[in-house]
Design an enzyme around this catalytic site. Sequence first.
Site, short mmCIF file in Angstrom:
data_model
loop_
_atom_site.label_atom_id
_atom_site.label_comp_id
_atom_site.label_asym_id
_atom_site.label_seq_id
_atom_site.Cartn_x
_atom_site.Cartn_y
_atom_site.Cartn_z
N TYR A 77 -1.93 -18.94 -4.13
CA TYR A 77 -2.70 -17.70 -3.99
C TYR A 77 -4.20 -18.01 -4.05
CZ TYR A 77 -5.06 -13.41 -5.36
OH TYR A 77 -5.94 -12.37 -5.44
N PHE A 109 -12.15 -10.49 -11.56
CA PHE A 109 -11.38 -10.95 -12.71
C PHE A 109 -10.17 -10.00 -12.82
CE2 PHE A 109 -13.43 -14.74 -14.42
CZ PHE A 109 -14.31 -14.92 -13.36
N ARG A 139 -8.51 -12.33 -21.31
CA ARG A 139 -8.88 -12.00 -19.94
C ARG A 139 -10.03 -10.99 -19.94
NH1 ARG A 139 -6.29 -15.71 -19.32
NH2 ARG A 139 -4.52 -16.14 -17.95
N LYS A 156 -7.20 -17.98 -1.02
CA LYS A 156 -8.45 -17.20 -1.14
C LYS A 156 -9.65 -18.13 -0.99
CE LYS A 156 -7.22 -12.90 -1.71
NZ LYS A 156 -7.74 -11.80 -0.91
N LEU A 180 -0.29 -7.04 -16.94
CA LEU A 180 -0.11 -6.71 -18.36
C LEU A 180 -0.24 -5.20 -18.66
CD1 LEU A 180 0.30 -7.71 -21.27
CD2 LEU A 180 -2.18 -7.95 -21.43
N GLY A 196 0.81 -1.22 0.00
CA GLY A 196 0.00 0.00 0.00
C GLY A 196 0.84 1.28 0.00
N1 UFG Z 1 1.01 -11.16 -19.83
C1 UFG Z 1 1.91 -11.09 -20.85
N2 UFG Z 1 3.05 -10.37 -20.64
C2 UFG Z 1 3.32 -9.75 -19.46
C3 UFG Z 1 2.37 -9.83 -18.42
C4 UFG Z 1 1.22 -10.57 -18.64
O1 UFG Z 1 1.73 -11.65 -21.93
O2 UFG Z 1 4.38 -9.12 -19.34
C5 UFG Z 1 -0.24 -11.93 -20.06
C6 UFG Z 1 -0.44 -13.05 -19.09
O3 UFG Z 1 0.21 -14.22 -19.53
C7 UFG Z 1 -1.97 -13.17 -19.07
C8 UFG Z 1 -2.44 -11.73 -19.32
O4 UFG Z 1 -1.32 -11.05 -19.87
O5 UFG Z 1 -2.39 -13.97 -20.11
C9 UFG Z 1 -2.86 -11.01 -18.06
O6 UFG Z 1 -1.84 -11.17 -17.10
P1 UFG Z 1 -1.82 -10.39 -15.72
O7 UFG Z 1 -0.56 -10.81 -15.02
O8 UFG Z 1 -2.06 -8.96 -15.94
O9 UFG Z 1 -3.09 -10.97 -14.98
P2 UFG Z 1 -3.46 -12.49 -14.65
O10 UFG Z 1 -4.60 -12.84 -15.55
O11 UFG Z 1 -2.30 -13.39 -14.63
O12 UFG Z 1 -3.85 -12.32 -13.11
C10 UFG Z 1 -5.10 -12.00 -12.70
C11 UFG Z 1 -5.04 -11.34 -11.33
C12 UFG Z 1 -4.51 -12.32 -10.31
C13 UFG Z 1 -5.31 -13.58 -10.35
C14 UFG Z 1 -5.33 -14.16 -11.74
C15 UFG Z 1 -6.23 -15.36 -11.82
O13 UFG Z 1 -4.22 -10.21 -11.39
O14 UFG Z 1 -4.61 -11.74 -9.03
O15 UFG Z 1 -5.85 -13.19 -12.64
O16 UFG Z 1 -5.82 -16.21 -12.84
F1 UFG Z 1 -4.77 -14.50 -9.53
#
Ligand code: UFG
Length: 334
Positions: free
Chosen positions: A141, A169, A221, A145, A190, A36
Site C-alpha cells: 500500500y 496520518f 498514532r 502511494k 481502531l 464509496g
Molecule cells: N489497533 C488495535 N486494535 C484494532 C485495530 C487497531 O489495537 O482492532 C491498533 C493498531 O495496531 C494501531 C492503531 O490501533 O497501532 C491504529 O490502527 P488503525 O488500523 O486504525 O490505523 P493504522 O495506524 O494501522 O493505519 C493508518 C492508516 C493507513 C496507513 C497507516 C500507516 O489508516 O491507511 O496508518 O501506517 F497505511
Amino acid sequence: MAVLVCGGAGYIGSHTVKALLKRKEEVIVLDNFQQGHTEAVDDEALLYNGDLRDEAIVEEIFLNHKITSVIHFAANSLVAESVRNPLSYYDNNLYGTLCLVKAMNKYGVKQIVFSSTAAVYGDPVSTPILETDPTHPTNPYGETKLATEKMLKWCAAAYNMQYIILRYFNAAGADMGGEIGEDHNPETHLIPLVLQAALRKREKIMIYGDDYDTRDGTCIRDYIHVDDLASAHVVALEKLRRNRKSGTYNLGTEKGFSVKEVIDAACKVTGVNIVAEKAARRTGDPAVLIASSAKAKKELEWKPKYESLEEIVTSAWRWFQKYPEGYKSKSYVQ
Ligand code: UFG
C-alpha cells in the site's frame, strides 16, 4: 470551472466534497463504489459511477465538463490486503493514477491534489516525522502511494503540471453535522472498531500489542479529524491555483495517542465500559507515528481545528449512534 474529485464518495473524499461545495465550487465526482457510498455524496455534486481505468468514462467527463483541477482520493488503502494482493494495489493505485494523469495531460488540466499516506515512511527514523525524512514503505500500500508520488513529480516536470501531495496520518472522526462519516467494509480501523464495541455490535476490542516501547506499551498514532483533512484539500487547491507551486505535506495534529488512551477516551465519551483484550502485535505496525505538520501550517496556512482526542471520538460517536449500520441505516431513516 469544475473540480474533478476521484474517489469523492469515500470517507475522506465525501467530507472534502462537502467542504468544496460550501466554498461554492462546481464539483464532479467519479467513484467506482468499491468502498464509496452514493449517500455520502451531496446532491449538489454531479456523480459518475465508474473507474479511472475505464478510458471511456474518463474521456466523457473531461469532454463534458470544464475541469480545471483534480483532487484524487480513489485508491485501495488496506495494509493487510495489500500484502496479500499487491498487484491489485499497483493496478488501482498506480495504474489508476497513470490513466488519470494521461487524461489530464490530454485535456490540458494542470493541477492535482493527491492523497498520500504516512505509510510512505515505513518505520520512522525519528519523531515527529518530517516530509524530508527517508521513505521506506513496509507494505505494498505504502509502496504504491510512494510510486505514485514519484510518477506525479516526473509528470509535473515533463508536462508542466503542478501537484500537492498530502500525506495523511490517522484519519478519524465524522462530519460535525453528523450526516456523513466512516463506513468501511471490512472495518479495520481502531476508532470505529472501539465504537462498535461500545454499541455492543462486537463483544470487545483487541489491543494489538502492549509491549511496545511507548508510555503504556501500546502503539501511538496521530489522529487527525476528517474535516481538518477536508479543509487541507480546500486550501491546497486554492494554493495551487494561486501559486502554481508543487509541494508535499504531512497532515496530522502533531500529537500522539496510544491505543489504550483511545479506548479510555471512547469509554468516557460513550459512558460504556468497553471490553478490551490484549492480543499479539499486528505485523508491520510501527510503535509511534506522529507528524510534523509545520510545513503545512507555514506554507498552506492550514491548521487543524479539532486537536483533542475526545472531540474527534465524540464526532465519530455521534455518527455511529445515529447510523449504527453506516450508510445502510441512513437509507432506512430517509
Ligand atoms: N489497533 C488495535 N486494535 C484494532 C485495530 C487497531 O489495537 O482492532 C491498533 C493498531 O495496531 C494501531 C492503531 O490501533 O497501532 C491504529 O490502527 P488503525 O488500523 O486504525 O490505523 P493504522 O495506524 O494501522 O493505519 C493508518 C492508516 C493507513 C496507513 C497507516 C500507516 O489508516 O491507511 O496508518 O501506517 F497505511
